[in-house]
Design a protein around this motif. Sequence first.
Motif, PDB file in Angstrom:
ATOM      1  N   UNK A  20       0.823  -1.208   0.000  1.00 22.76           N
ATOM      2  CA  UNK A  20       0.000   0.000   0.000  1.00 22.76           C
ATOM      3  C   UNK A  20       0.859   1.260   0.000  1.00 22.76           C
ATOM      4  N   UNK A  21       2.133   1.120   0.348  1.00 22.83           N
ATOM      5  CA  UNK A  21       3.029   2.270   0.356  1.00 22.83           C
ATOM      6  C   UNK A  21       3.526   2.620  -1.046  1.00 22.83           C
ATOM      7  N   UNK A  22       3.254   1.765  -2.014  1.00 22.23           N
ATOM      8  CA  UNK A  22       3.665   2.023  -3.389  1.00 22.23           C
ATOM      9  C   UNK A  22       2.814   3.168  -3.937  1.00 22.23           C
ATOM     10  N   UNK A  23       3.460   4.110  -4.576  1.00 29.17           N
ATOM     11  CA  UNK A  23       2.741   5.268  -5.117  1.00 29.17           C
ATOM     12  C   UNK A  23       2.137   4.964  -6.483  1.00 29.17           C
ATOM     13  N   UNK A  24       1.194   5.773  -6.875  1.00 29.18           N
ATOM     14  CA  UNK A  24       0.594   5.641  -8.203  1.00 29.18           C
ATOM     15  C   UNK A  24       1.664   5.811  -9.274  1.00 29.18           C
ATOM     16  N   UNK A  25       2.574   6.728  -9.064  1.00 31.96           N
ATOM     17  CA  UNK A  25       3.646   6.946 -10.043  1.00 31.96           C
ATOM     18  C   UNK A  25       4.511   5.698 -10.195  1.00 31.96           C
ATOM     19  N   UNK A  74      -3.994   0.769  -9.369  1.00 38.01           N
ATOM     20  CA  UNK A  74      -3.941   2.221  -9.585  1.00 38.01           C
ATOM     21  C   UNK A  74      -5.330   2.822  -9.399  1.00 38.01           C
ATOM     22  N   UNK A  75      -6.326   2.187 -10.001  1.00 33.25           N
ATOM     23  CA  UNK A  75      -7.688   2.687  -9.891  1.00 33.25           C
ATOM     24  C   UNK A  75      -8.151   2.679  -8.434  1.00 33.25           C
ATOM     25  N   UNK A  76      -7.810   1.644  -7.712  1.00 36.91           N
ATOM     26  CA  UNK A  76      -8.182   1.553  -6.291  1.00 36.91           C
ATOM     27  C   UNK A  76      -7.540   2.694  -5.499  1.00 36.91           C
ATOM     28  N   UNK A  77      -6.267   2.964  -5.770  1.00 32.41           N
ATOM     29  CA  UNK A  77      -5.573   4.058  -5.067  1.00 32.41           C
ATOM     30  C   UNK A  77      -6.171   5.415  -5.417  1.00 32.41           C
TER      31      UNK A  77
END
Length: 80
Positions: A20-25, A74-77
Amino acid sequence: MFNRTLLAAACARVFANAASAVTIEELKDKLVDLSEAANGIQARADAEKRQLSDDERKEVDNIMSTFEDTEAEIEKKRRT
């Protein structure tokens, strides 16, 4: 002696938090890498003027599955 069930649960929480710490980028970068990998496999077969082998097709299928999972992540984030 440690409890394997508790250890497994703790590890799962750690990995879930790390994911979950992974960014969208970072996820977008992963999409680029996956796309390049799939395209590279196809380009190699094209350069050799042949169809994908069964192993290559499986690898591309796995890459595309991971690609779709990453898009969903990505969509979830974006929604949170």
